[in-house]
Enzyme design. Structure first.
Site, PDB file in Angstrom:
ATOM      1  N   ASP A   1      18.956 -16.847 -26.444  1.00 44.72           N
ATOM      2  CA  ASP A   1      19.027 -17.888 -25.422  1.00 44.72           C
ATOM      3  C   ASP A   1      19.722 -19.086 -26.071  1.00 44.72           C
ATOM      4  OD1 ASP A   1      18.628 -20.035 -23.737  1.00 44.72           O
ATOM      5  OD2 ASP A   1      16.568 -19.480 -23.228  1.00 44.72           O
TER       6      ASP A   1
ATOM      7  N   GLU B   1       8.995 -25.246 -30.312  1.00 44.82           N
ATOM      8  CA  GLU B   1       9.489 -24.693 -29.053  1.00 44.82           C
ATOM      9  C   GLU B   1       8.281 -24.038 -28.415  1.00 44.82           C
ATOM     10  OE1 GLU B   1       9.887 -22.725 -26.432  1.00 44.82           O
ATOM     11  OE2 GLU B   1      11.226 -21.222 -27.309  1.00 44.82           O
TER      12      GLU B   1
ATOM     13  N   GLU C   1       1.337 -19.827 -20.522  1.00 48.94           N
ATOM     14  CA  GLU C   1       1.264 -19.298 -21.892  1.00 48.94           C
ATOM     15  C   GLU C   1       1.890 -20.245 -22.901  1.00 48.94           C
ATOM     16  OE1 GLU C   1       2.562 -15.278 -22.475  1.00 48.94           O
ATOM     17  OE2 GLU C   1       0.658 -14.504 -21.759  1.00 48.94           O
TER      18      GLU C   1
ATOM     19  N   HIS D   1      16.160 -17.992 -20.890  1.00 46.53           N
ATOM     20  CA  HIS D   1      15.182 -16.910 -20.746  1.00 46.53           C
ATOM     21  C   HIS D   1      13.964 -17.354 -19.941  1.00 46.53           C
ATOM     22  CE1 HIS D   1      13.082 -18.954 -24.004  1.00 46.53           C
ATOM     23  NE2 HIS D   1      12.050 -18.182 -23.774  1.00 46.53           N
TER      24      HIS D   1
END
Lengths: 338, 338
Positions: free
Chosen positions: A34, A130, A139, A279
Site C-alpha cells: 500500500d 501505523e 481492530e 488497503h
C-alpha cells in the site's frame, strides 16, 4: 492463502488469535504494498531529519520494522519497535540484514507488559505508529498507542501521525447492493433472507468509485493524537449531508484522513473515494431501504460508535438518519464490525 | 470483512477456531456464488430423482444446508445435515423458511460424536458432501467424509461426488513471480529476503490464465471415494510433464477435477486453468529458479503430500524435479500450505 490464522498448538484466547493472525506475512505484504500508506510514512519520517536527528523513537506495533528503519535512516539515535506478533522474529532478521541493529531494538510482547530498556522513567522523543484499522477504529491499536504516549512520550514529544479525521457521505450503489444483500432473497430458488439480515448489519469494506458519491462529505470525528483519550473513541456525532444531484441512496460511506502535522511540511493522506487506492478501502453501511434524493436535499443524522463490550476490537455502530426533502424518510440501523 | 474469525468469548483451541471461522457467512457467500461448484451439485442431485426418491441422505459439513435442500427437492425421504460450525444455526432458519424441516434434520457437532438419530446400526443410502479444499486436500473435510462412509453408508450406497483427480502442470509466470516473490529483495530500499524464503515455500492460491500453461498436465492422484482410505491421502506420486512450447517455467501448477459418476449421466467439473472460475482457483508452487524449456522437453519428478504432523489441516508438500533437455536442471523444494 486463505487468510486464516496460523493455529497454535495449544489453547488460543481471542487475544492470542489476534496476535497470531497478524503473524502470517500476507497482511504485511498488503500493508507494505500500500504505497499511499508506506510512502506517506516514509515522507513524514525521512524528509524530516531535523526532527529525528539523535532522537529516541518508539514504534508501536512495528510489524516487519519498516517504520523503525525509516526512523533510523532519518538519523534517530535509538529506535525501539514493539509488537506482540510473531512477525517481530522476521523483523529482527530484516533489521540485521540491513545493518541497523545497532540503532533498532525490537521487543516482542504487549506494550503494557514489556520492558523497553529505557531505564526508570525513561522517555522517548517521538512515537511513530501505523495503528489505523478499517473505518479508522476497527481492530485498531489506537488504545495501545495512547497508553504508550501517556507512559513514554516526553511532554514536548511528537506523535506520528498526529491527526486523524473520520468522514461520512452517502452513495448510489444499486448494482452491488443487489449482489451483496438482495442475493440472499433467492439463492438457487431458496429463501436465505435470515442471512440477508446479518449481511445488512455488517459494514462492508470495499472500494467505492467517486461517481457513486451523491452527497458532500461531513466530518464525524477529529482526533488530535497529542490530546485524545481512550474514552473519546466511544463517540456520538451528528452529521448533515447535502445531496449534490438527483439520485438514490443505498448506503452511507465512511473513510478517514491521516495527517503528520508536526512535519516541516505537513504530510497527509486520505482513504476516501476521491483518493488513490489504499488497503483500508472505504466502509459501506447499507441502509435498509433506498432513499430517493433530490439535489439540495439534506440527510441529517447521528452516528454512534463504541467498542463491543464482549470483544473490544469489534465496533458497534448505530446510524440514525432523516432525509428532509420531497421524500422524507427516517430510519435507524445498528451495525457491527466483526 | 477482514476474513478473520469471529473470536469466541472464552478460550479457543485451534479446532474451535476452525469451527468458528467457517461460521462467518462470508465464506458461505463465496461458495454459494461459485456457480461451477453449486450448479454441479444441483445437477448431480436434482437431475437424478431416481437415485434420491424415498432415500435417506447424509450431508457431511452441510454449511447453510443448500445440498440438503437439493436432496429434499430430489425426493429424499430424510436428509441429515451435520456441521460443527455455528452456521448450522442459520441453516436451521433457512430450512424452516423453505418448509423443508419435515424432511431435513440438522445436527450440530462433530460427526464422530453426534447422534444422527438413525437408531442402532442405522445406515444411509447416499452421502453428499462438498469437502474439497485448495489443492483438493488443504483444510479438506475428506477424512471426516470417509469416517461417515465407513460408519453410516449402506454397502450399496452412493457417494456424491465419487471421484476426484489431482493434476499438475507447469507455467510461465515471470511478472507475477516478481510481484509476489522478488518483491522482497528490495522493499523501499531494504532487504527483506528472509520473507522471500517464506513466500517461496508457501503455495499461492490464485487464478492462472490458460495461456501461461507450458506443459501438458499430468494426473497426480485419483480418488475413488467409495474405496479410498485415510492413509491414501498421504501420497507420493511420480509425474512426467511434456513441454508444449519454447518458454520459461517459473512454477508448477496444481488443480483438481470432481466427478459424480453414479449419476444417470455423469456430472463433472474441473478447477483447472482451462475451466471457468471457481473459488478454489489453482495452486501455484514457485520454483527456486527459472527453467528454460524447449518444446518436447520433459520435466520428470515426484510430488509427496502429507498432512502436517502438528496441524493435520496443513499440508506438507515436496516437489523434486528434473528437466531433461538442452538445459538440464534438477531441484527439490519443500512447501507448506498453512
Amino acid at each position: 492463502m486463505s487468510g486464516a490464522a496460523e493455529p497454535s498448538a495449544g489453547n488460543m484466547t481471542s487475544k492470542d488469535y489476534y496476535a497470531d493472525s497478524y503473524a502470517h506475512f500476507g497482511i504485511h505484504e498488503e500493508m507494505l504494498k500500500d504505497e499511499v500508506r508506506t510512502l506517506s510514512y516514509r515522507q513524514a519520517i525521512q524528509n524530516n531529519p531535523h526532527l529525528f536527528k539523535d532522537k529516541v523513537v518508539l514504534d508501536v506495533g512495528c510489524g516487519t520494522g519498516i517504520l523503525c528503519m525509516f526512523a533510523a535512516k532519518a538519523g534517530a539515535k535509538k529506535v525501539i519497535g514493539v509488537d506482540m506478533s510473531n512477525i517481530i522474529d522476521q523483523a529482527n532478521v530484516i533489521v540485521k540484514a540491513n545493518r541497523l541493529d545497532h540503532i533498532i531494538t525490537l521487543v516482542k510482547g504487549k506494550l503494557e507488559e514489556v520492558d523497553l530498556g529505557l531505564g526508570p522513567n525513561g522517555k522517548v522523543d517521538i512515537i511513530v505508529s501505523e495503528w489505523m484499522g478499517y473505518f479508522l477504529l476497527y481492530e485498531s491499536m489506537l488504545d495501545t498507542v495512547l497508553l504508550a504516549r501517556d507512559k513514554y512520550l516526553k511532554p514536548d514529544g511528537i506523535m506520528m501521525p498526529d491527526s486523524a479525521t473520520l468522514y461520512l457521505s452517502a452513495i448510489e450503489d444499486q448494482e452491488y447492493k443487489e449482489e451483496k444483500i438482495d442475493f440472499w432473497d433467492d439463492v438457487y430458488g431458496f429463501d436465505y433472507s435470515c442471512i440477508k439480515e446479518i449481511a445488512l448489519r455488517e459494514p462492508l469494506v470495499d472500494t467505492v468509485e467517486l461517481r457513486s458519491v451523491v452527497c458532500d462529505p461531513a466530518p464525524l470525528l477529529h482526533l488530535d493524537l497529542m490530546k485524545v483519550r481512550k474514552e473519546d473513541l466511544t463517540f456520538k456525532s451528528k452529521f448533515k449531508l447535502t445531496v449534490t444531484r438527483n439520485d438514490y441512496v443505498h448506503a452511507f460511506l465512511g473513510w478517514f484522513d491521516i495527517g503528520f502535522e508536526a512535519c516541516h511540511k505537513p504530510v497527509r493522506f486520505s482513504t476516501g473515494p476521491h483518493s488513490r487506492y489504499t488497503h483500508w478501502k472505504q466502509t459501506v453501511f447499507y441502509t435498509p431501504g433506498t432513499l430517493t434524493v433530490f439535489e439540495g436535499d439534506v440527510i441529517e443524522g447521528e452516528l454512534t460508535c463504541a467498542p463491543n463490550a464482549r470483544n473490544p476490537r469489534d465496533l458497534d455502530i448505530s446510524l440514525a438518519y432523516k432525509l428532509q426533502g420531497k421524500n422524507t424518510t427516517e430510519a435507524r440501523m445498528d451495525y457491527k464490525m466483526s
